[in-house]
Design an enzyme around this catalytic site. Structure first.
Site, PDB file in Angstrom:
ATOM      1  N   ARG A  67      -5.234   7.520  16.911  1.00 43.92           N
ATOM      2  CA  ARG A  67      -6.588   7.499  16.338  1.00 43.92           C
ATOM      3  C   ARG A  67      -7.588   6.916  17.346  1.00 43.92           C
ATOM      4  O   ARG A  67      -8.756   7.287  17.346  1.00 43.92           O
ATOM      5  CB  ARG A  67      -6.634   6.748  15.004  1.00 43.92           C
ATOM      6  CG  ARG A  67      -7.859   7.099  14.181  1.00 43.92           C
ATOM      7  CD  ARG A  67      -7.859   6.473  12.812  1.00 43.92           C
ATOM      8  NE  ARG A  67      -7.326   7.323  11.765  1.00 43.92           N
ATOM      9  CZ  ARG A  67      -7.993   8.301  11.142  1.00 43.92           C
ATOM     10  NH1 ARG A  67      -9.234   8.572  11.482  1.00 43.92           N
ATOM     11  NH2 ARG A  67      -7.424   9.003  10.190  1.00 43.92           N
ATOM     12  N   GLU A  85     -12.938   2.923   5.247  1.00 48.75           N
ATOM     13  CA  GLU A  85     -12.886   2.348   6.590  1.00 48.75           C
ATOM     14  C   GLU A  85     -14.169   2.480   7.410  1.00 48.75           C
ATOM     15  O   GLU A  85     -14.518   1.549   8.150  1.00 48.75           O
ATOM     16  CB  GLU A  85     -11.725   2.978   7.384  1.00 48.75           C
ATOM     17  CG  GLU A  85     -10.369   2.664   6.812  1.00 48.75           C
ATOM     18  CD  GLU A  85      -9.298   3.506   7.470  1.00 48.75           C
ATOM     19  OE1 GLU A  85      -9.172   4.699   7.098  1.00 48.75           O
ATOM     20  OE2 GLU A  85      -8.610   2.991   8.356  1.00 48.75           O
ATOM     21  N   GLU A 108       0.272  -1.588   4.627  1.00 46.97           N
ATOM     22  CA  GLU A 108       0.621  -0.160   4.711  1.00 46.97           C
ATOM     23  C   GLU A 108       2.087  -0.027   5.101  1.00 46.97           C
ATOM     24  O   GLU A 108       2.821   0.757   4.527  1.00 46.97           O
ATOM     25  CB  GLU A 108      -0.294   0.553   5.721  1.00 46.97           C
ATOM     26  CG  GLU A 108      -0.012   2.051   5.825  1.00 46.97           C
ATOM     27  CD  GLU A 108      -0.965   2.815   6.738  1.00 46.97           C
ATOM     28  OE1 GLU A 108      -2.101   2.361   6.958  1.00 46.97           O
ATOM     29  OE2 GLU A 108      -0.573   3.885   7.223  1.00 46.97           O
ATOM     30  N   GLN A 154       0.837  -1.196   0.000  1.00 50.52           N
ATOM     31  CA  GLN A 154       0.000   0.000   0.000  1.00 50.52           C
ATOM     32  C   GLN A 154       0.875   1.250   0.000  1.00 50.52           C
ATOM     33  O   GLN A 154       0.387   2.347  -0.212  1.00 50.52           O
ATOM     34  CB  GLN A 154      -0.890   0.033   1.251  1.00 50.52           C
ATOM     35  CG  GLN A 154      -1.975  -1.022   1.274  1.00 50.52           C
ATOM     36  CD  GLN A 154      -2.711  -1.067   2.598  1.00 50.52           C
ATOM     37  OE1 GLN A 154      -2.715  -2.089   3.276  1.00 50.52           O
ATOM     38  NE2 GLN A 154      -3.343   0.026   3.011  1.00 50.52           N
TER      39      GLN A 154
HETATM   40  N1  MTE Z   1     -11.434  -2.614   0.068  1.00 47.76           N
HETATM   41  C1  MTE Z   1     -10.897  -3.700  -0.535  1.00 47.76           C
HETATM   42  N2  MTE Z   1     -11.623  -4.363  -1.423  1.00 47.76           N
HETATM   43  N3  MTE Z   1      -9.628  -4.109  -0.235  1.00 47.76           N
HETATM   44  C2  MTE Z   1      -8.854  -3.463   0.698  1.00 47.76           C
HETATM   45  O1  MTE Z   1      -7.722  -3.860   0.943  1.00 47.76           O
HETATM   46  N4  MTE Z   1      -8.722  -1.613   2.318  1.00 47.76           N
HETATM   47  C3  MTE Z   1      -9.485  -0.711   3.172  1.00 47.76           C
HETATM   48  C4  MTE Z   1     -10.512   0.065   2.362  1.00 47.76           C
HETATM   49  N5  MTE Z   1     -11.271  -0.820   1.545  1.00 47.76           N
HETATM   50  C5  MTE Z   1      -9.415  -2.322   1.356  1.00 47.76           C
HETATM   51  C6  MTE Z   1     -10.719  -1.924   0.977  1.00 47.76           C
HETATM   52  C7  MTE Z   1      -8.648   0.234   3.884  1.00 47.76           C
HETATM   53  S1  MTE Z   1      -7.895  -0.274   5.287  1.00 47.76           S
HETATM   54  C8  MTE Z   1      -8.491   1.522   3.464  1.00 47.76           C
HETATM   55  S2  MTE Z   1      -7.577   2.615   4.326  1.00 47.76           S
HETATM   56  C9  MTE Z   1      -9.113   2.020   2.225  1.00 47.76           C
HETATM   57  O2  MTE Z   1      -9.810   0.994   1.533  1.00 47.76           O
HETATM   58  C10 MTE Z   1      -8.041   2.613   1.342  1.00 47.76           C
HETATM   59  O3  MTE Z   1      -8.497   3.021   0.125  1.00 47.76           O
HETATM   60  P1  MTE Z   1      -9.132   4.470  -0.135  1.00 47.76           P
HETATM   61  O4  MTE Z   1      -8.286   5.457   0.582  1.00 47.76           O
HETATM   62  O5  MTE Z   1      -9.079   4.581  -1.589  1.00 47.76           O
HETATM   63  O6  MTE Z   1     -10.518   4.403   0.442  1.00 47.76           O
HETATM   64  N1  LUZ Z   2      -2.455   5.466   8.528  1.00 49.18           N
HETATM   65  C1  LUZ Z   2      -1.726   6.490   8.997  1.00 49.18           C
HETATM   66  C2  LUZ Z   2      -3.769   5.396   8.700  1.00 49.18           C
HETATM   67  O1  LUZ Z   2      -0.523   6.502   8.833  1.00 49.18           O
HETATM   68  N2  LUZ Z   2      -2.352   7.501   9.613  1.00 49.18           N
HETATM   69  C3  LUZ Z   2      -3.683   7.508   9.824  1.00 49.18           C
HETATM   70  O2  LUZ Z   2      -4.215   8.452  10.389  1.00 49.18           O
HETATM   71  C4  LUZ Z   2      -4.434   6.414   9.368  1.00 49.18           C
HETATM   72  N3  LUZ Z   2      -5.742   6.346   9.563  1.00 49.18           N
HETATM   73  C5  LUZ Z   2      -6.420   5.295   9.135  1.00 49.18           C
HETATM   74  C6  LUZ Z   2      -5.760   4.287   8.485  1.00 49.18           C
HETATM   75  N4  LUZ Z   2      -4.447   4.341   8.268  1.00 49.18           N
HETATM   76 MO1  MOS Z   3      -6.226   1.421   5.927  1.00 46.71          MO
HETATM   77  S1  MOS Z   3      -5.979   0.705   7.817  1.00 46.71           S
HETATM   78  O1  MOS Z   3      -5.771   2.988   6.316  1.00 46.71           O
HETATM   79  O2  MOS Z   3      -4.859   0.801   5.187  1.00 46.71           O
END
Ligand code: MTE
Ligand code: LUZ
Ligand code: MOS
Length: 759
Positions: free
Chosen positions: A304, A712, A226, A191
């Site tokens: 958070r 999320e 991440e 990520q």
């Molecule tokens: N949806 C799918 N299908 N697969 C994933 O890995 N990750 C989630 C969410 N939805 C995820 C998902 C998480 S933890 C986050 S932070 C967001 O997608 C990240 O993508 P965005 O910032 O484009 O919403």
């Molecule tokens: N990652 C991060 C995160 O580095 N900072 C954040 O505030 C956060 N919040 C949600 C998911 N990932």
């Molecule tokens: Mo989502 S926990 O911010 O990758």
């Protein structure tokens, strides 16, 4: 519009790490990891492993040319253990062989002598021993000490929430390939391509510009990639650096489960005080976060938790303290919600306990305390009004009282089946809590045939971010989506990216893409003017409105002879740049960690869900009947994708709260190390009904096209399933004393159904 990946997904043609064509001469890696959770690493014996035919080299810490350090926030994590091991699964040696099977077989022949040291797995014990990752932090508003005397009811208690395995369908992995002049390209299932690049440079003692990280898409990340995709990318780069050969490592599911961290388990204390009118006057919480053996993202996750400790309630007096506790488990990491769900669970438990004491439904307390416009969060930011809007809309659509009385009616007429119902309002702040991370760039090229290429820092992992990027360009240029291609995420094209996380990828990268497209459009308009497409009305000095609509140029609302493609070619002939690299940062966000006050979030996402469950009171098994929610999408730019995010998030949240049970033994060994012992929701355990009603708000916000982040927040609706189950158990066994200990597995349900009175 349809998710642009659906075509190749359906045909199995989408490219994941394992689909990157393997070059001739590619070698394969596997890690020998610590079988002991804590100990002194006396020696590593690789002689026998080296005799396995096909084994090329085995690397250990001493082969690292740069720094043996992968810690992002705190430099406290070695890539390969040098003198001590800190968790079961900590990488010690890297075996390189001519095939994956040989590498994995040779790993079994590596021997290490480790003198065991005491193992801590419990966060409270770690805190007692002073094992903290960072100093504790406290968020404070009002004065709780003063407020207790004005409270009619005061309730105290404690809670436990367990971890959660990410279980992305694609396991972690990377593939490094040597380039000329010592440069290295790393295909990584990450990520955070920049994190892999930066860490590889640090470990290899190279500069970042010599490392290229490329990511096509992930088969899921959920936060697990991440920060923790870095290890595998860097290990492959290390081997490739020494051997001058391509090196690939794609983890086996059991390696992945054993070696990577998970959602942070929390152990927490609460105290809540209410007035006679059920207003929450004061709330105190202490969070003990089980960080595992290294910081990883724990300090940010802990932060958070504090940000979301009051969920979507206004509480005038709050004192919340969090400890990030160092234990001998694999370093826990980001997971959808990022500490927010853990914080919200505690305040929901506090409300539920108060409600049980007062013999009223928790919803009576929840509703009375929802955030209203202008209410201040403990960290100083002011709320927008959607918290009670969502609740009210939920009531209007689904009739909360009627649903509650239906459940009561069912329970009165059924002995062996009991239903439970619970409401779960949510409030989630959108932005990285670390302000500086809120930046993104987008590179847009328009080619002379009118086609468009987009590169951003966003990583596609199933959440549909690429489709959204494409929609942004299609909308700004008003051209057919089929003309647009979203390219891989690559550190050579887009530098210094924040990880795709915090649900903010679509906003940050989308806004950057919008800016880039608008800049190119501005130039095209100038060309149109120069080409005399825009002929100003006589006597008028202002330029007539210029517009591209469905690939035709309109002036003054009138269709011209010019198409998008013709104008693009005209710009090229006039030597006008058809490319733009744009940069975006959300305005107005700031946070002062000294005062713990500021305006950290661009905006909040709200929602309310009603969850109904049915328990089979003979077996202790249960079903989720329905989750009915009103969710604040702002103004969704892609309903299908956003609904999918809601459904997926809800099921993942329910899994965390009800069935996914991570078990480490006292020696810090993972017992739930495979899918036979770790249960996640399958098709039979998803709710029989999920209904999401969009709360469409037209208010201005900082989301891309006012389409609020959705990745999320919906996960937290899953918390409702836990409380619905509790209520169902109570309907069968009113005297049951059930600890606030999630997940509520069928075993726990069964035990509490038949808990004897006064147990
Ligand atoms: N949806 C799918 N299908 N697969 C994933 O890995 N990750 C989630 C969410 N939805 C995820 C998902 C998480 S933890 C986050 S932070 C967001 O997608 C990240 O993508 P965005 O910032 O484009 O919403
Ligand atoms: N990652 C991060 C995160 O580095 N900072 C954040 O505030 C956060 N919040 C949600 C998911 N990932
Ligand atoms: Mo989502 S926990 O911010 O990758």
């Amino acid at each position: 519009m349809k998710n642009i990946d659906s075509y190749t997904h359906l045909r199995g043609e989408s490219i994941y790490l394992d689909d990157v064509p393997v070059l001739n001469g590619t070698l394969f890696a596997s890690v020998f990891d610590s079988p002991v959770a804590h100990g002194k690493l006396v020696s590593v014996d690789i002689t026998e492993a080296m005799t396995v035919p096909g084994v090329i080299r085995i690397f250990t810490a001493k082969d690292i040319p740069g720094e043996n350090q992968i810690g992002g926030i705190v430099p406290d994590e070695e890539l390969l253990a040098s003198t001590h091991v800190h968790f079961c699964g900590m990488p010690i040696a890297l075996v390189i062989a001519t095939s994956d099977e040989i590498a994995k077989a040779a790993v079994k022949k590596v021997k290490a002598v480790i003198e065991p040291l005491p193992v801590i797995t419990d966060p409270r014990e770690a805190k007692e021993k002073g094992e903290l990752i960072i100093p504790p932090r406290t968020f404070k508003s009002g004065d709780t000490a003063m407020a207790w005397s004005q409270c009619e009811y005061i309730v105290e208690g404690n809670t436990e929430t367990n971890g959660q395995e990410h279980l992305y369908i694609e396991t972690q992995g990377a593939y490094a390939q040597p380039q000329e002049n010592g440069a290295i390209r790393v295909y990584s299932s990450t990520q955070g391509p920049t994190a892999v690049q930066r860490t590889a440079a640090r470990v290899l003692g190279m500069s970042m510009n010599f490392i290229e990280v490329d990511t096509t898409r992930l088969g899921g990340g959920f936060g697990g990639k991440e920060d923790q995709a870095t290890t595998w990318g860097v290990l492959c780069a290390l081997a490739s650096f020494h051997l001058k050969k391509p090196v690939k490592y794609s983890l086996h599911r059991m390696e992945d489960m054993r070696m990577t961290g998970k959602r942070h388990p929390y152990s927490s204390d609460f105290k809540i005080g209410l007035t006679k009118e059920l207003k929450i006057l004061a709330y105190e919480a202490t969070f003990y976060q089980n960080a595992g053996a290294a910081a990883d993202l724990s300090p940010a996750v802990m932060e958070r938790t504090l940000f979301h400790c009051n969920n979507s309630y206004f509480i005038p007096n709050v004192t919340a303290t969090a400890y990030s506790c160092r234990t001998h488990l694999p370093p826990n990491t980001a997971f959808r919600g990022f500490g927010g769900p853990q914080g919200m669970f505690v305040v929901e438990a506090a409300i539920a306990k108060a409600a049980e004491l007062l013999k009223i439904p928790a919803s009576a307390i929840q509703e009375k305390n929802l955030l209203k416009t202008g209410d201040e969060f403990p960290y100083g930011q002011k709320a927008e009004s959607e918290a009670n809007e969502c609740w009210n809309k939920t009531d209007e659509l689904y009739n909360i009282e009627k649903m509650q009385s239906d459940v009561e009616l069912f329970n009165a007429g059924n002995k062996l089946f009991k239903k439970g119902i619970a409401l779960m309002p949510i409030c989630f702040g959108i932005s990285f809590t670390k302000t500086l991370m809120n930046q993104a760039r987008s590179l847009v090229h328009v080619y002379t045939d009118g086609s468009v290429g987009i590169s951003t820092g966003a990583v596609e992992m199933g959440q549909g971010v690429n489709t959204k990027m494409l929609q942004v360009a299609a909308r700004v240029f008003s051209i057919d989506p089929s003309r647009i291609k979203v390219n891989t995420t690559n550190t050579h094209r887009i530098a210094n990216t924040s990880p795709t996380a915090a649900s903010a990828a679509a906003d940050l990268n989308g806004k950057a893409t919008e800016i880039a497209c608008r800049e190119i459009l501005k130039r095209l308009r100038q060309v149109a003017e120069d080409e005399k497409i825009l002929i100003a009305d006589i006597g008028k000095t202002e330029i007539p409105p210029f517009e591209i609509k469905d690939e035709w140029i309109y002036v003054n609302g009138k269709k011209t002879e010019w198409t998008w493609t013709k104008l693009v070619m005209a710009a090229y002939i006039k030597r006008v740049s058809l490319s733009e690299l744009a940069h975006y940062t959300p305005p107005g966000i700031h946070f002062d960690p000294g005062k713990e006050k500021g305006h950290p979030f661009a905006y909040h996402v709200y929602g309310t869900a009603i969850t109904t469950v049915t328990i089979d009171c003979i077996r202790g098994i249960y079903e989720v009947d329905s989750v009915k929610a009103v969710h604040d999408f702002g103004s969704s730019m892609n309903t299908m994708i956003d609904m999918g995010q809601c459904e997926g998030g809800i099921v993942q949240g329910i899994g965390w709260m009800t069935m996914e049970e991570i078990v480490y033994d006292k020696e810090g060994k993972l017992r739930s190390n495979a899918l036979s012992t770790y249960k996640v929701p399958d098709i039979y355990s998803v709710p029989k009904e999920i209904t999401i009603h969009p709360l469409e708000t037209q208010k201005d916000n900082l989301a891309i096209f006012r389409s609020k982040a959705v990745g999320e927040p919906p996960l937290m609706y899953g918390i409702g399933a836990y409380f619905a189950l509790r209520n169902a158990v109570k309907a069968f066994n009113p005297s049951a004393v059930i600890p606030y200990d999630a997940p509520m597995t069928p075993e726990k349900v069964l035990m509490s159904l038949y808990q004897p009175p006064n147990a």
